[in-house]
Design an enzyme around this catalytic site. Structure first.
Site: not given
Length: 422
Positions: A116-117, A14
């Site tokens: 973003d993960e 993350d």
DNA sequence: TCTGGGGTCCTAGGACCC
DNA sequence: TCTGGGGTCCTAGGACCC
């Protein structure tokens, strides 16, 4: 060489304050003397066009209580002098893709979960539980060295626990959450920190006297089911660390496509609304055709000046992928549902997608065939010469952009969309 | 000029059929 | 006659995620 027992563990990676960190790194690389991550700064939309919300915040901004999703107006009340940076989605997609490239060095199975993960699954020697932690530290340091931003890595026996672990202390940390650690690390946490427990569910649970994840875990699942129906069973399983979903490379297939936009001015007439629906339909239908799908359900969403949102949908007889035909449906749906109040936001949504093979065969319909060829030609020109190379005549002397909704425009098809399922 | 945009899944309730 | 009743399809709306 396979004699040694191997265990599968899941990492959840993350990016810390993703948009803001990426903006900071890019600016440093271009010679900026300051690091946005150390200032009270946020990434925020354009207030003049009524997109004024916080998209990401720095650590110092967070200390002022600024929340993602709140208005820039409210954020400035909390923190006068707040620095607001406009978003650059193309940059963020490049950063995202660079991160994924690094993750591939650690695992053959990388599942991008959002911009973003990502989840990766790793096989590690069962004898040495510390091996996973060492690997995660190496990964995190490599990202920091090569790309300049920090990540949290959560390690667990499944995706749910890995994701919960990555939410622990931030930034730039590695955490584990295995079943035997749940009672110490997860069960004392407030109920709303559990994945899939949002505001409404947290309020209900507190109403029943359930304040911690541990209290939920200890309940009779039949009781939680009676309270919260099917989602109740899901969160009860999550509270007990149960999640059997697999890390899969491509993630689930696309089930719906939508384009919506908050318009810079209030729309008060039907013709303008129809034109905006066309701009929204153009991008939605292009995306539909790009994945060789047709839609069976067309929906129009309207948000009024007073922020009241409603939508109207219809199942169509023949699956559609033509911009003109979908637009025609959208206009009908709009006319049937609009109550005449000033409009702030419009959306076009396509669902119940199906393959276009059948549709391609039914070329006895000359009209559809012509429209289909036209769309294909336009898609090709746009992919070759850019989205602005072809647009409909009605936009020629209009302030309305001929393609709306896709901030990502040229490159969006290359990136997996977000999904709420693990 | 205060409140984005992209998704998935579930449920309630009405229409309709047998 | 005092309005059964199950199943399916459809739409609207709400919950959740990033």
């Amino acid at each position: 060489m396979f004699a040694e027992q191997m265990n599968e563990v899941v990492f959840h990676v993350d990016v810390n304050s993703a948009y803001l960190a990426w903006e900071a790194v890019d600016r440093l690389q271009h010679g900026s003397p300051v690091d946005l991550r150390n200032l009270t700064a946020v990434i925020g939309g354009d207030e003049a066009s009524r997109h004024g919300i916080v998209l990401a915040k720095s650590g110092p901004a967070k200390k002022y209580g600024i929340l993602t999703g709140e208005t820039l107006y409210a954020a400035r009340q909390r923190c006068p002098g707040l620095i607001v940076i406009p978003p650059r989605y193309h940059l963020y997609m490049q950063c995202s893709s660079a991160l994924i490239d690094i993750l591939r060095q650690y695992s053959p199975v990388v599942q991008q979960y959002s911009i973003d993960e990502a989840f990766i699954s790793c096989y590690l020697p069962a004898k040495d539980p510390q091996e996973g932690v060492k690997t995660a530290h190496r990964l995190k340091e490599q990202v920091k060295q090569e790309l300049g931003f920090t990540v949290n890595v959560g390690i667990g026996p499944n995706k749910l626990l890995a994701k919960m672990a990555s939410e622990f202390e931030k930034p730039d940390k590695v955490h584990t959450l295995f079943h035997h650690e749940m009672s110490d690390k997860m069960w004392p946490l407030p109920i709303d920190e559990l994945f899939f427990v949002g505001r409404a569910t947290a309020r209900k649970l507190r109403g029943y006297g359930i304040y911690t994840i541990g209290a939920l875990a200890a309940l009779d699942p039949a009781l939680v089911h009676a309270w919260l129906k099917k989602p109740g069973l899901l969160i009860w399983q999550y509270a007990n660390g149960k999640d059997y979903s697999q890390v899969t490379e491509q993630g689930p297939p696309i089930k719906s496509i939508g384009n919506s936009n908050t318009i810079a001015f209030d729309v008060t007439d039907r013709d303008t609304a129809h034109q905006i629906l066309l701009a929204l339909t153009e991008t939605a239908a292009m995306r539909l055709r790009a994945i060789d799908q047709c839609t069976r359900v067309v929906a129009v969403a309207i948000r009024s000046h007073e922020l009241f949102t409603y939508r109207h949908q219809r199942k169509v007889q023949t699956p559609l992928d033509s911009t003109s035909l979908i637009w025609h449906q959208a206009c009908q749906l709009f006319d049937e549902s609009w109550k005449g109040e000033p409009i702030r936001h419009l959306g076009v949504h396509l669902s119940e997608l199906c393959g276009n093979d059948f549709y391609q065969l039914s070329i006895f319909d000359q009209h559809n065939e012509k429209l289909s060829r036209l769309d294909q030609t336009i898609d090709l020109l746009r992919s070759r010469f850019g989205n602005s190379s072809v647009f409909r005549g009605c936009f020629a002397h209009s302030p309305i952009r001929p393609l709306m909704g896709g901030v990502l425009q040229e490159q969006e098809e290359e990136y997996p969309m977000m999904s709420s399922q693990l």
